[in-house]
Design a protein around this motif. Structure first.
Motif, PDB file in Angstrom:
ATOM      1  N   ASP A  46     -13.910   3.158   2.592  1.00 27.87           N
ATOM      2  CA  ASP A  46     -13.495   1.825   3.253  1.00 27.87           C
ATOM      3  C   ASP A  46     -12.193   1.139   2.549  1.00 27.87           C
ATOM      4  N   CYS A  47     -11.385   0.428   3.437  1.00 25.07           N
ATOM      5  CA  CYS A  47     -10.232  -0.083   2.898  1.00 25.07           C
ATOM      6  C   CYS A  47     -10.671  -1.160   2.010  1.00 25.07           C
ATOM      7  N   HIS A  48     -10.185  -1.293   0.904  1.00 26.90           N
ATOM      8  CA  HIS A  48     -10.290  -2.307  -0.176  1.00 26.90           C
ATOM      9  C   HIS A  48      -9.167  -2.438  -1.382  1.00 26.90           C
ATOM     10  N   TRP A  49      -9.144  -3.496  -2.208  1.00 29.74           N
ATOM     11  CA  TRP A  49      -8.344  -3.474  -3.037  1.00 29.74           C
ATOM     12  C   TRP A  49      -9.072  -4.056  -4.256  1.00 29.74           C
ATOM     13  N   HIS A  50      -8.464  -4.026  -5.549  1.00 30.23           N
ATOM     14  CA  HIS A  50      -8.817  -4.733  -6.899  1.00 30.23           C
ATOM     15  C   HIS A  50      -7.613  -5.014  -7.729  1.00 30.23           C
ATOM     16  N   ASP A  51      -8.004  -5.868  -8.617  1.00 31.12           N
ATOM     17  CA  ASP A  51      -6.808  -6.309  -9.621  1.00 31.12           C
ATOM     18  C   ASP A  51      -6.591  -5.242 -10.586  1.00 31.12           C
ATOM     19  N   GLU A  52      -7.226  -4.116 -10.761  1.00 30.67           N
ATOM     20  CA  GLU A  52      -7.263  -3.420 -11.862  1.00 30.67           C
ATOM     21  C   GLU A  52      -6.210  -2.127 -11.346  1.00 30.67           C
ATOM     22  N   PHE A  53      -5.847  -1.346 -12.324  1.00 31.25           N
ATOM     23  CA  PHE A  53      -5.142  -0.057 -12.203  1.00 31.25           C
ATOM     24  C   PHE A  53      -6.240   0.900 -11.803  1.00 31.25           C
TER      25      PHE A  53
ATOM     26  N   PHE B 147      -5.046   9.507   2.311  1.00 31.26           N
ATOM     27  CA  PHE B 147      -5.153   8.322   1.857  1.00 31.26           C
ATOM     28  C   PHE B 147      -4.195   7.516   2.293  1.00 31.26           C
ATOM     29  N   ARG B 148      -4.390   6.254   2.548  1.00 31.77           N
ATOM     30  CA  ARG B 148      -3.457   5.091   2.905  1.00 31.77           C
ATOM     31  C   ARG B 148      -3.398   4.129   1.804  1.00 31.77           C
ATOM     32  N   VAL B 149      -2.267   3.896   1.181  1.00 26.89           N
ATOM     33  CA  VAL B 149      -1.933   2.922   0.237  1.00 26.89           C
ATOM     34  C   VAL B 149      -1.108   2.068   0.576  1.00 26.89           C
ATOM     35  N   GLY B 150      -1.332   0.661   0.900  1.00 32.29           N
ATOM     36  CA  GLY B 150      -0.426  -0.253   1.802  1.00 32.29           C
ATOM     37  C   GLY B 150       0.001   0.470   2.939  1.00 32.29           C
ATOM     38  N   ASP B 151       1.050   0.345   3.538  1.00 30.85           N
ATOM     39  CA  ASP B 151       1.429   1.417   4.918  1.00 30.85           C
ATOM     40  C   ASP B 151       1.665   2.552   4.681  1.00 30.85           C
TER      41      ASP B 151
ATOM     42  N   ILE C 244      -3.049   3.984  -8.314  1.00 24.21           N
ATOM     43  CA  ILE C 244      -2.896   2.842  -7.431  1.00 24.21           C
ATOM     44  C   ILE C 244      -2.943   1.686  -8.116  1.00 24.21           C
ATOM     45  N   LYS C 245      -1.932   0.900  -8.007  1.00 24.84           N
ATOM     46  CA  LYS C 245      -1.515  -0.271  -8.660  1.00 24.84           C
ATOM     47  C   LYS C 245      -2.363  -1.488  -8.425  1.00 24.84           C
ATOM     48  N   SER C 246      -2.370  -2.546  -9.010  1.00 30.40           N
ATOM     49  CA  SER C 246      -3.067  -3.931  -9.041  1.00 30.40           C
ATOM     50  C   SER C 246      -2.886  -4.438  -7.644  1.00 30.40           C
ATOM     51  N   GLY C 247      -3.875  -4.608  -6.840  1.00 30.56           N
ATOM     52  CA  GLY C 247      -3.580  -5.404  -5.718  1.00 30.56           C
ATOM     53  C   GLY C 247      -3.569  -4.591  -4.458  1.00 30.56           C
ATOM     54  N   GLU C 248      -3.148  -3.234  -4.598  1.00 30.81           N
ATOM     55  CA  GLU C 248      -2.710  -2.521  -3.319  1.00 30.81           C
ATOM     56  C   GLU C 248      -4.063  -2.021  -2.633  1.00 30.81           C
ATOM     57  N   ILE C 249      -3.940  -2.643  -1.158  1.00 33.58           N
ATOM     58  CA  ILE C 249      -4.928  -2.007  -0.330  1.00 33.58           C
ATOM     59  C   ILE C 249      -5.133  -0.603  -0.179  1.00 33.58           C
ATOM     60  N   HIS C 250      -6.117   0.092  -0.258  1.00 34.95           N
ATOM     61  CA  HIS C 250      -6.087   1.560  -0.081  1.00 34.95           C
ATOM     62  C   HIS C 250      -7.571   2.092   0.645  1.00 34.95           C
ATOM     63  N   SER C 251      -7.435   3.393   1.324  1.00 38.01           N
ATOM     64  CA  SER C 251      -8.746   3.572   2.035  1.00 38.01           C
ATOM     65  C   SER C 251      -8.305   5.341   2.057  1.00 38.01           C
ATOM     66  N   ALA C 252      -9.367   5.941   2.664  1.00 41.36           N
ATOM     67  CA  ALA C 252      -9.291   7.399   2.631  1.00 41.36           C
ATOM     68  C   ALA C 252     -10.354   7.965   3.858  1.00 41.36           C
ATOM     69  N   TYR C 253      -9.923   8.899   4.198  1.00 43.60           N
ATOM     70  CA  TYR C 253     -10.764   9.598   5.302  1.00 43.60           C
ATOM     71  C   TYR C 253     -10.381  11.142   5.331  1.00 43.60           C
ATOM     72  N   SER C 254     -11.339  11.952   5.817  1.00 43.00           N
ATOM     73  CA  SER C 254     -11.006  13.384   5.853  1.00 43.00           C
ATOM     74  C   SER C 254     -11.522  13.984   7.275  1.00 43.00           C
TER      75      SER C 254
ATOM     76  N   ILE D 155      -4.063  -0.432   9.230  1.00 43.60           N
ATOM     77  CA  ILE D 155      -4.454  -0.755   7.605  1.00 43.60           C
ATOM     78  C   ILE D 155      -5.818  -0.442   7.327  1.00 43.60           C
ATOM     79  N   VAL D 156      -6.840  -1.061   8.060  1.00 44.32           N
ATOM     80  CA  VAL D 156      -8.310  -1.187   7.749  1.00 44.32           C
ATOM     81  C   VAL D 156      -8.909  -0.174   8.216  1.00 44.32           C
ATOM     82  N   MET D 157      -8.348   0.370   9.276  1.00 48.26           N
ATOM     83  CA  MET D 157      -8.750   1.722  10.157  1.00 48.26           C
ATOM     84  C   MET D 157      -9.975   1.320  10.916  1.00 48.26           C
ATOM     85  N   LYS D 158      -9.946  -0.027  11.397  1.00 46.15           N
ATOM     86  CA  LYS D 158     -11.107  -0.484  12.053  1.00 46.15           C
ATOM     87  C   LYS D 158     -10.284  -1.711  12.553  1.00 46.15           C
ATOM     88  N   THR D 159     -10.774  -2.134  13.908  1.00 45.16           N
ATOM     89  CA  THR D 159     -10.300  -3.327  14.791  1.00 45.16           C
ATOM     90  C   THR D 159     -10.855  -4.396  14.040  1.00 45.16           C
TER      91      THR D 159
END
Length: 288
Positions: A34-41, A53-57, A70-80, A224-228
């Motif tokens: 699921d699409c998420h982000w965190h402050d850590e590397f 994988f989607r990282v930002g746009d 994946i850097k601090s604060g970057e929104i990311h998600s993945a599917y296959s 971005i979120v891969m959900k409406t």
């Protein structure tokens, strides 16, 4: 890894050693990170299969043996869509790299890493020699983190320094930095949904928060979120319902109303669509 909500609130490691190791395996290709982000590397290494994988746009097709930074604060998600897949990840606070604030290492290198993190390339494909060396350090770091033997903290930090030495010496500048952080515009709407999922939420309210038209907001959110927005709202409500089903004996209809559903039949349909079983069966399988 707890990735059910977009903004992670969990602590990776502890105050003295803010570092976490995680391993994920998805046997069903329909499952997604699921699409998420965190402050850590985060360094993420594909251990099996392949995924998008989607990282930002930006989108990256990642195969076994390749990695992402994946850097601090970057929104990311993945599917296959290509069978089972999995990855291992290390997530750590940039402060773990800190040295004495007055020495050359801190001022010349560590501050540079943190200050210019958005400029560093995300994909580590292994196509160049320095990338192969980095991937080897990453694999060793993951194995050390998995075993947690005596002095593992020292070894992890030494390999992280080696990884960032390779990044700084062979820097690939992201040419699409603006795209990496354009997705940050969605964060106020995402956090509003997370905090107010029990209430009625209207698309026009969300779109105004991020200064977009309703149509553009819905299209961009889905990208971005891969959900409406509605799918994501229902997703949050179902996750909260699952927690209540596992940890309480409340009636299912009361749980449905409590997490924001106004129709019990709609709740049942959405729950079955998301979880592939009924609420009653979920409770039976997961309640302790």
């Amino acid at each position: 890894m707890d990735v059910k909500l977009l903004k992670e609130n969990r602590v990776h490691g502890d105050f003295q050693f803010p570092f976490g190791y995680y391993s994920m395996k998805y046997d069903n290709p329909s499952q997604m990170l699921d699409c998420h982000w965190h402050d850590e590397f985060e360094f993420l290494l594909m251990t099996s299969g392949c995924a998008v994988f989607r990282v930002g746009d930006l989108k990256y097709d990642i195969a076994k043996g390749q990695a992402l930074f994946i850097k601090s604060g970057e929104i990311h998600s993945a599917y296959s869509n290509k069978g089972s897949w999995g990855f291992s990840a290390i997530v750590f606070s940039p402060s773990l790299l800190n040295s004495n604030p007055y020495d050359k290492i801190q001022n010349k290198y560590i501050n540079e890493i943190i200050k210019k993190q958005s400029a560093y390339a995300t994909l580590i494909s292994g196509s160049e020699q320095w990338e192969k060396e980095l991937l080897e350090h990453l694999k060793i770091t993951i194995e050390i983190a998995r075993k947690r033997e005596y002095t593992y903290e020292l070894l992890i930090k030494s390999h992280l320094y080696a990884i960032f030495s390779l990044i700084l010496s062979n820097i690939k500048i992201n040419t699409d930095i603006s795209l990496m952080y354009k997705s940050d515009r969605l964060k106020p709407a995402i956090q509003y949904i997370q905090s107010n999922y029990k209430q009625k939420i209207y698309i026009d309210e969300l779109s105004k928060m991020v200064h977009m038209s309703e149509g553009h907001f819905c299209r961009y959110f889905k990208k971005i979120v891969m959900k409406t927005p509605i799918e994501y709202l229902n997703h949050i409500r179902i996750i909260k319902a699952c927690e209540l089903l596992k940890n309480s004996d409340r009636k299912v209809i009361d749980i449905a109303m409590d997490v924001g559903f106004s129709s019990f039949s709609y709740f049942i349909n959405i729950f079955k669509r998301c979880m592939k079983l009924t609420p009653a069966k979920y409770r039976k399988e997961h309640q302790t």
